[in-house]
Scaffold this motif. Sequence first.
Motif, PDB file in Angstrom:
ATOM      1  N   MET A   1      -2.975   8.406  88.953  1.00 25.66           N
ATOM      2  CA  MET A   1      -4.117   9.135  88.212  1.00 25.66           C
ATOM      3  C   MET A   1      -3.667   8.742  86.841  1.00 25.66           C
ATOM      4  SD  MET A   1      -5.070  12.376  90.433  1.00 25.66           S
ATOM      5  CE  MET A   1      -6.655  12.684  89.760  1.00 25.66           C
ATOM      6  N   TRP A   2      -2.751   9.204  86.555  1.00 25.19           N
ATOM      7  CA  TRP A   2      -2.173   9.285  85.153  1.00 25.19           C
ATOM      8  C   TRP A   2      -1.962   8.045  84.513  1.00 25.19           C
ATOM      9  CZ3 TRP A   2      -1.900  12.916  81.519  1.00 25.19           C
ATOM     10  CH2 TRP A   2      -2.092  14.507  81.738  1.00 25.19           C
ATOM     11  N   VAL A   3      -1.443   7.057  85.135  1.00 28.99           N
ATOM     12  CA  VAL A   3      -1.358   5.683  84.557  1.00 28.99           C
ATOM     13  C   VAL A   3      -2.707   4.827  84.456  1.00 28.99           C
ATOM     14  CG1 VAL A   3      -0.547   3.258  85.431  1.00 28.99           C
ATOM     15  CG2 VAL A   3       1.035   5.311  85.619  1.00 28.99           C
ATOM     16  N   ARG A   4      -3.635   5.157  85.546  1.00 35.12           N
ATOM     17  CA  ARG A   4      -4.965   4.648  85.496  1.00 35.12           C
ATOM     18  C   ARG A   4      -5.689   5.245  84.016  1.00 35.12           C
ATOM     19  NH1 ARG A   4     -10.407   5.678  88.512  1.00 35.12           N
ATOM     20  NH2 ARG A   4     -11.253   3.451  88.095  1.00 35.12           N
ATOM     21  N   LEU A   5      -5.694   6.410  83.770  1.00 32.03           N
ATOM     22  CA  LEU A   5      -6.221   7.017  82.747  1.00 32.03           C
ATOM     23  C   LEU A   5      -5.562   6.419  81.441  1.00 32.03           C
ATOM     24  CD1 LEU A   5      -7.976   8.863  81.251  1.00 32.03           C
ATOM     25  CD2 LEU A   5      -6.467  10.830  81.237  1.00 32.03           C
ATOM     26  N   GLY A   6      -4.295   6.352  81.368  1.00 27.33           N
ATOM     27  CA  GLY A   6      -3.480   5.760  80.264  1.00 27.33           C
ATOM     28  C   GLY A   6      -3.879   4.350  79.850  1.00 27.33           C
ATOM     29  N   LEU A   7      -4.186   3.517  81.052  1.00 32.34           N
ATOM     30  CA  LEU A   7      -4.700   2.059  80.914  1.00 32.34           C
ATOM     31  C   LEU A   7      -6.182   2.173  80.218  1.00 32.34           C
ATOM     32  CD1 LEU A   7      -3.010   0.513  84.009  1.00 32.34           C
ATOM     33  CD2 LEU A   7      -2.449   0.304  81.504  1.00 32.34           C
ATOM     34  N   THR A   8      -6.956   3.161  80.951  1.00 27.34           N
ATOM     35  CA  THR A   8      -8.151   3.201  80.319  1.00 27.34           C
ATOM     36  C   THR A   8      -8.369   3.563  78.793  1.00 27.34           C
ATOM     37  OG1 THR A   8      -9.022   3.953  82.445  1.00 27.34           O
ATOM     38  CG2 THR A   8     -10.586   4.573  80.625  1.00 27.34           C
ATOM     39  N   LEU A   9      -7.585   4.299  78.497  1.00 29.19           N
ATOM     40  CA  LEU A   9      -7.575   4.760  77.037  1.00 29.19           C
ATOM     41  C   LEU A   9      -7.043   3.871  76.067  1.00 29.19           C
ATOM     42  CD1 LEU A   9      -6.270   8.654  77.510  1.00 29.19           C
ATOM     43  CD2 LEU A   9      -8.616   7.730  77.219  1.00 29.19           C
ATOM     44  N   LEU A  10      -6.438   2.886  76.565  1.00 35.63           N
ATOM     45  CA  LEU A  10      -5.754   1.810  75.769  1.00 35.63           C
ATOM     46  C   LEU A  10      -6.750   0.860  75.262  1.00 35.63           C
ATOM     47  CD1 LEU A  10      -2.369   0.701  77.377  1.00 35.63           C
ATOM     48  CD2 LEU A  10      -2.625   1.885  75.219  1.00 35.63           C
ATOM     49  N   THR A  11      -7.825   0.820  76.153  1.00 34.07           N
ATOM     50  CA  THR A  11      -9.205   0.058  75.870  1.00 34.07           C
ATOM     51  C   THR A  11     -10.162   0.908  75.533  1.00 34.07           C
ATOM     52  OG1 THR A  11      -9.560   0.300  78.382  1.00 34.07           O
ATOM     53  CG2 THR A  11      -8.423  -1.683  77.420  1.00 34.07           C
ATOM     54  N   PHE A  12     -10.030   2.102  75.210  1.00 31.32           N
ATOM     55  CA  PHE A  12     -11.080   3.045  74.678  1.00 31.32           C
ATOM     56  C   PHE A  12     -11.644   2.736  73.420  1.00 31.32           C
ATOM     57  CE2 PHE A  12     -12.562   7.812  74.907  1.00 31.32           C
ATOM     58  CZ  PHE A  12     -13.045   7.765  76.079  1.00 31.32           C
ATOM     59  N   PRO A  13     -12.709   2.460  73.327  1.00 30.69           N
ATOM     60  CA  PRO A  13     -13.298   2.432  71.748  1.00 30.69           C
ATOM     61  C   PRO A  13     -13.002   3.540  70.872  1.00 30.69           C
ATOM     62  CG  PRO A  13     -15.137   2.768  73.072  1.00 30.69           C
ATOM     63  CD  PRO A  13     -13.944   3.015  74.047  1.00 30.69           C
ATOM     64  N   ALA A  14     -12.557   3.092  69.678  1.00 37.26           N
ATOM     65  CA  ALA A  14     -11.872   4.080  68.524  1.00 37.26           C
ATOM     66  C   ALA A  14     -13.146   5.080  67.975  1.00 37.26           C
ATOM     67  CB  ALA A  14     -11.103   3.165  67.615  1.00 37.26           C
TER      68      ALA A  14
END
Length: 145
Positions: free
Chosen positions: A132-145
């Motif tokens: 869960m944490w890794v998946r969220l982290g990967l999502t946040l890496l591509t989150f628009p600023a």
Amino acid sequence: MAMTSSIALYFPMLVLFLFTLLVGLRLFVMRVRAVRRGNVRLSYFRNFTAGTQTDGCATAQRAFNNLLEVPPLFYVICVVLMVLRQGDHLYEALAWVFVALRVMQSAIHLTYNNVLHRAAVFIVSMAVLAAMWVRLGLTLLTFPA
């Protein structure tokens, strides 16, 4: 009104919270019985050093403590997912699996208490939480600023 997957994350958190309360209540009842039966002195509970408690109470205490150690990391990720509106069916499924595994670990601890079985369930639950944490982290890496 349809419930979003982000809001649906509340329900596994609620179940784990209620289960934690149930385990805590069980511990309290066990302690009261132990004191009434004369197996533990009431003074023991002042600072947990004046004497000893029964093995059953010690095991129940440890099971309760376990529910207060790793699960806060679960509550945090669920709340973060809800706030960021990132919940989806996969997170929802992972959340329910985590809760089921934590209940299973506690059930093992409070019944036949096989350390290897308990450890195996713990490791799987940690892998689910890490996913869960890794998946969220990967999502946040591509989150628009």
